[in-house]
Design an enzyme around this catalytic site. Structure first.
Site, PDB file in Angstrom:
ATOM      1  N   GLU A   9      -8.960 -10.077  -8.150  1.00 39.01           N
ATOM      2  CA  GLU A   9      -8.311  -9.081  -7.800  1.00 39.01           C
ATOM      3  C   GLU A   9      -6.926  -9.242  -8.657  1.00 39.01           C
ATOM      4  O   GLU A   9      -6.255  -8.239  -9.288  1.00 39.01           O
ATOM      5  CB  GLU A   9      -7.723  -9.000  -6.574  1.00 39.01           C
ATOM      6  CG  GLU A   9      -8.871  -8.723  -5.583  1.00 39.01           C
ATOM      7  CD  GLU A   9      -8.464  -8.831  -4.154  1.00 39.01           C
ATOM      8  OE1 GLU A   9      -9.599  -8.653  -3.318  1.00 39.01           O
ATOM      9  OE2 GLU A   9      -7.788  -9.248  -3.595  1.00 39.01           O
ATOM     10  N   HIS A  48      -2.005  -5.568   1.401  1.00 36.76           N
ATOM     11  CA  HIS A  48      -3.306  -6.060   1.085  1.00 36.76           C
ATOM     12  C   HIS A  48      -3.020  -7.680   0.545  1.00 36.76           C
ATOM     13  O   HIS A  48      -1.947  -7.810   0.020  1.00 36.76           O
ATOM     14  CB  HIS A  48      -4.136  -5.403  -0.127  1.00 36.76           C
ATOM     15  CG  HIS A  48      -5.205  -6.233  -0.655  1.00 36.76           C
ATOM     16  ND1 HIS A  48      -6.465  -6.108   0.025  1.00 36.76           N
ATOM     17  CD2 HIS A  48      -5.138  -6.944  -1.609  1.00 36.76           C
ATOM     18  CE1 HIS A  48      -6.959  -7.049  -0.709  1.00 36.76           C
ATOM     19  NE2 HIS A  48      -6.306  -7.502  -1.572  1.00 36.76           N
ATOM     20  N   LYS A  88       0.828  -1.324   0.023  1.00 31.72           N
ATOM     21  CA  LYS A  88       0.081  -0.125   0.047  1.00 31.72           C
ATOM     22  C   LYS A  88       0.910   1.311   0.001  1.00 31.72           C
ATOM     23  O   LYS A  88       2.134   0.889   0.309  1.00 31.72           O
ATOM     24  CB  LYS A  88      -0.842  -0.074   1.245  1.00 31.72           C
ATOM     25  CG  LYS A  88      -1.945  -1.215   1.132  1.00 31.72           C
ATOM     26  CD  LYS A  88      -2.998  -1.074   2.322  1.00 31.72           C
ATOM     27  CE  LYS A  88      -3.731  -2.322   2.238  1.00 31.72           C
ATOM     28  NZ  LYS A  88      -4.875  -2.253   3.292  1.00 31.72           N
ATOM     29  N   ASN A 113      -1.936  -0.129   6.834  1.00 35.90           N
ATOM     30  CA  ASN A 113      -1.281  -1.528   7.348  1.00 35.90           C
ATOM     31  C   ASN A 113      -0.498  -2.271   6.335  1.00 35.90           C
ATOM     32  O   ASN A 113      -0.290  -3.525   6.341  1.00 35.90           O
ATOM     33  CB  ASN A 113      -2.530  -2.345   7.876  1.00 35.90           C
ATOM     34  CG  ASN A 113      -3.544  -2.380   6.914  1.00 35.90           C
ATOM     35  OD1 ASN A 113      -3.222  -2.072   5.749  1.00 35.90           O
ATOM     36  ND2 ASN A 113      -4.563  -3.121   7.384  1.00 35.90           N
ATOM     37  N   TYR A 136     -12.326  -1.562  -3.975  1.00 29.04           N
ATOM     38  CA  TYR A 136     -12.825  -1.938  -2.575  1.00 29.04           C
ATOM     39  C   TYR A 136     -14.207  -1.798  -2.651  1.00 29.04           C
ATOM     40  O   TYR A 136     -14.928  -1.524  -1.382  1.00 29.04           O
ATOM     41  CB  TYR A 136     -12.297  -0.931  -1.554  1.00 29.04           C
ATOM     42  CG  TYR A 136     -10.806  -1.140  -1.028  1.00 29.04           C
ATOM     43  CD1 TYR A 136     -10.777  -2.402  -0.421  1.00 29.04           C
ATOM     44  CD2 TYR A 136      -9.794  -0.250  -1.361  1.00 29.04           C
ATOM     45  CE1 TYR A 136      -9.440  -2.779   0.029  1.00 29.04           C
ATOM     46  CE2 TYR A 136      -8.166  -0.761  -0.892  1.00 29.04           C
ATOM     47  CZ  TYR A 136      -8.293  -1.871  -0.138  1.00 29.04           C
ATOM     48  OH  TYR A 136      -7.084  -2.232   0.224  1.00 29.04           O
TER      49      TYR A 136
HETATM   50  P1  ATP Z   1      -6.856  -6.048   2.975  1.00 29.16           P
HETATM   51  O1  ATP Z   1      -8.243  -6.494   2.419  1.00 29.16           O
HETATM   52  O2  ATP Z   1      -6.272  -4.905   2.679  1.00 29.16           O
HETATM   53  O3  ATP Z   1      -5.934  -7.205   2.752  1.00 29.16           O
HETATM   54  P2  ATP Z   1      -7.837  -7.106   5.307  1.00 29.16           P
HETATM   55  O4  ATP Z   1      -8.559  -8.101   4.622  1.00 29.16           O
HETATM   56  O5  ATP Z   1      -7.320  -7.484   6.504  1.00 29.16           O
HETATM   57  O6  ATP Z   1      -7.118  -6.297   4.467  1.00 29.16           O
HETATM   58  P3  ATP Z   1     -10.581  -5.667   5.381  1.00 29.16           P
HETATM   59  O7  ATP Z   1     -11.363  -6.162   6.560  1.00 29.16           O
HETATM   60  O8  ATP Z   1     -10.703  -6.128   4.106  1.00 29.16           O
HETATM   61  O9  ATP Z   1      -8.986  -6.147   6.161  1.00 29.16           O
HETATM   62  O10 ATP Z   1     -10.399  -4.285   5.228  1.00 29.16           O
HETATM   63  C1  ATP Z   1      -9.726  -3.680   4.170  1.00 29.16           C
HETATM   64  C2  ATP Z   1      -8.911  -2.240   4.461  1.00 29.16           C
HETATM   65  O11 ATP Z   1      -9.689  -1.592   5.050  1.00 29.16           O
HETATM   66  C3  ATP Z   1      -7.858  -2.854   5.669  1.00 29.16           C
HETATM   67  O12 ATP Z   1      -6.726  -3.582   5.346  1.00 29.16           O
HETATM   68  C4  ATP Z   1      -7.594  -1.520   5.972  1.00 29.16           C
HETATM   69  O13 ATP Z   1      -6.519  -0.643   5.350  1.00 29.16           O
HETATM   70  C5  ATP Z   1      -8.772  -0.981   6.123  1.00 29.16           C
HETATM   71  N1  ATP Z   1      -9.748  -1.018   7.475  1.00 29.16           N
HETATM   72  C6  ATP Z   1     -10.311  -2.078   7.881  1.00 29.16           C
HETATM   73  N2  ATP Z   1     -11.006  -1.970   8.863  1.00 29.16           N
HETATM   74  C7  ATP Z   1     -10.825  -0.530   9.070  1.00 29.16           C
HETATM   75  C8  ATP Z   1     -11.204   0.260  10.303  1.00 29.16           C
HETATM   76  N3  ATP Z   1     -12.066  -0.262  11.385  1.00 29.16           N
HETATM   77  N4  ATP Z   1     -10.895   1.648  10.204  1.00 29.16           N
HETATM   78  C9  ATP Z   1     -10.072   2.056   9.191  1.00 29.16           C
HETATM   79  N5  ATP Z   1      -9.890   1.330   8.217  1.00 29.16           N
HETATM   80  C10 ATP Z   1      -9.946  -0.154   8.086  1.00 29.16           C
HETATM   81 MG    MG Z   2      -9.793  -7.683   2.939  1.00 34.43          MG
END
Ligand code: ATP
Ligand code: MG
Length: 139
Positions: free
Chosen positions: A126, A115, A9, A112, A49
């Site tokens: 994706e 992804h 990211k 974080n 997203y």
């Molecule tokens: P990714 O999809 O990026 O691999 P993930 O599957 O662990 O991560 P998801 O629940 O799919 O997490 O959320 C997608 C992304 O949205 C997260 O990686 C993070 O960057 C952001 N995100 C998720 N939860 C929150 C939150 N509560 N507040 C802010 N940002 C969030």
């Molecule tokens: Mg995810």
């Protein structure tokens, strides 16, 4: 053999962590099949997203993902979808296991670093979002 999509990211790219993230994959028997650097538009990020459209963090997340270049990669290996998720660690770096990418480098639940696709179907979707057949290195 399985494939998944990983993305470094904007926070990972701007903080100079591309090499560190790639090293985690290469030292864990994961093969990098394709890789590039791209800068998403707001429309691209909203499409990628779309599943999170109703979530309160959608606007912030899509703005973050367009704030700078990102590095999408196709990873290949045995059980690589789950393996990559394990190497990444929990979404919230505070809950991520020790030694994971997010635990070691993330600064924020949103920022974080990486992804990773979460299932076979999303991995295929994706991968084709970012890469065409000429970029798959299958020739
Ligand atoms: P990714 O999809 O990026 O691999 P993930 O599957 O662990 O991560 P998801 O629940 O799919 O997490 O959320 C997608 C992304 O949205 C997260 O990686 C993070 O960057 C952001 N995100 C998720 N939860 C929150 C939150 N509560 N507040 C802010 N940002 C969030
Ligand atoms: Mg995810």
């Amino acid at each position: 053999m399985e494939r998944t999509l990983s993305i470094i990211k904007p926070d990972g790219v701007s903080r100079g962590l591309i090499g560190d993230v790639i090293k985690r994959f290469e030292t864990n028997d994961i093969k990098i099949i394709a890789l590039k650097m791209v800068h998403l538009t707001q429309a691209d990020a909203e499409k990628f997203y779309a599943v999170h459209k109703q979530r309160p963090f959608f606007t912030s997340l899509t703005e973050f993902m367009t704030s700078g270049p990102i590095v999408p990669m196709i990873l290949e290996g045995e059980n690589v979808i789950e393996k990559n998720r394990t190497l990444m660690g929990a979404t919230n770096f505070k809950e991520a296991a020790e030694g994971t990418i997010r635990r070691d480098f993330a600064t924020d639940i949103e920022k974080n670093i990486v992804h990773g696709s979460d299932a076979t179907e999303t991995a295929a979707e994706e991968i084709s979002f970012f890469f065409n057949q000429f970029e798959m290195n299958e020739r």
